[in-house]
Design an enzyme around this catalytic site. Sequence first.
Site, mmCIF file in Angstrom:
data_model
loop_
_atom_site.group_PDB
_atom_site.id
_atom_site.type_symbol
_atom_site.label_atom_id
_atom_site.label_comp_id
_atom_site.label_asym_id
_atom_site.label_seq_id
_atom_site.Cartn_x
_atom_site.Cartn_y
_atom_site.Cartn_z
ATOM 1 C CG LEU A 1 -23.954 77.301 -36.240
ATOM 2 C CD1 LEU A 1 -25.278 77.308 -35.751
ATOM 3 C CD2 LEU A 1 -23.068 76.520 -35.072
ATOM 4 C CE LYS A 2 -17.648 81.148 -40.079
ATOM 5 N NZ LYS A 2 -16.636 81.982 -40.743
ATOM 6 N NE ARG A 3 -21.046 75.174 -31.289
ATOM 7 C CZ ARG A 3 -20.336 74.346 -30.318
ATOM 8 N NH1 ARG A 3 -19.544 73.418 -30.768
ATOM 9 N NH2 ARG A 3 -20.796 74.568 -29.206
#
Lengths: 183, 183
Positions: free
Chosen positions: B5-7
């Site tokens: 998951l990229k933020r």
Amino acid sequence: MFFELKRGDLGNTSAMYARTFFEELDIDSVTVAPYMGEDSVTPFLSYEGKWVILLALTSNKGSHDFQLTTDTEGERLFEKVLRKSQQWADDQQMMYVVGATQGRAFEDIRKIVPHHFLLVPGIGAQGGSLEEVCKYGMNSQCGLIVNSSRGIIYADKTERFAEAARQAAQEVQQQMAEQLKKL
Amino acid sequence: MFFELKRGDLGNTSAMYARTFFEELDIDSVTVAPYMGEDSVTPFLSYEGKWVILLALTSNKGSHDFQLTTDTEGERLFEKVLRKSQQWADDQQMMYVVGATQGRAFEDIRKIVPHHFLLVPGIGAQGGSLEEVCKYGMNSQCGLIVNSSRGIIYADKTERFAEAARQAAQEVQQQMAEQLKKL
């Protein structure tokens, strides 16, 4: 009503995000920006077998805006991030984003983090060279996770997509296999 | 399978996030970390009436890790963020996060961004002083959005919560009204 969405936050909120991502959604890793420092990152580090991927030197044009700024000690911001963050976790919990477009900077990065995995976006659509990444960034265990997204998922816009994407993926795979022979 | 998951991300991905947040979820603002630079932020700026809230000098302990680093030009990182980001958007589209715990740094910040809204977390639970924030950070239009979260939502753990939270919120409101008289 004003609805605000935050992305990247301080300790107590990070802890809630971490629980959602790692426990409820069972995601394996989270990429985090280092701007807010240690207590914004450490809550993601209390889950065994889960990874934090910290932005270090990214592949995009904007990487030049702040990441390359040199401080009064002669250290660039991305180098400071690599150095300081090693106090937060070891190389079994943390890896770093380094863009494939950054060329010889991989040499400088390997001096600071010789053993860590580097997650490397930017080959293909963004123009990074797999050969250069491997030349300067590979360690004795390889130590690289090289990602191609747009080069594969945008390989074709017609009904031939499945075949074209398969071929694009295979080409990258073969280039990687070639590089791995050098280990 | 490895789920990541990229933020916070580069241009094309930021554009997709922006569409989701602003069009599909109809959120009013997004807080973004500046680490990846201009092309990670600008995709959020193409929605009329929507705000980007850029992290500048945060309220947490980790704000000292990187945000206060002085570069070879004598500029601290948060100051560079304030200065450079004004080329990306005006004060009707962008505001900045400045922690209530940062005291007199508000004076330095107002020299760079006299007219922007500052979103100020950190009063209450984190120990920031509303009076100090207003003294050094208020401009002629006020220019401050001061947020209290934990001071209100954790005001009480019993069935008296509703009353306790109401009281905590009213206290903050009264303190703010007092400060606004100084405008």
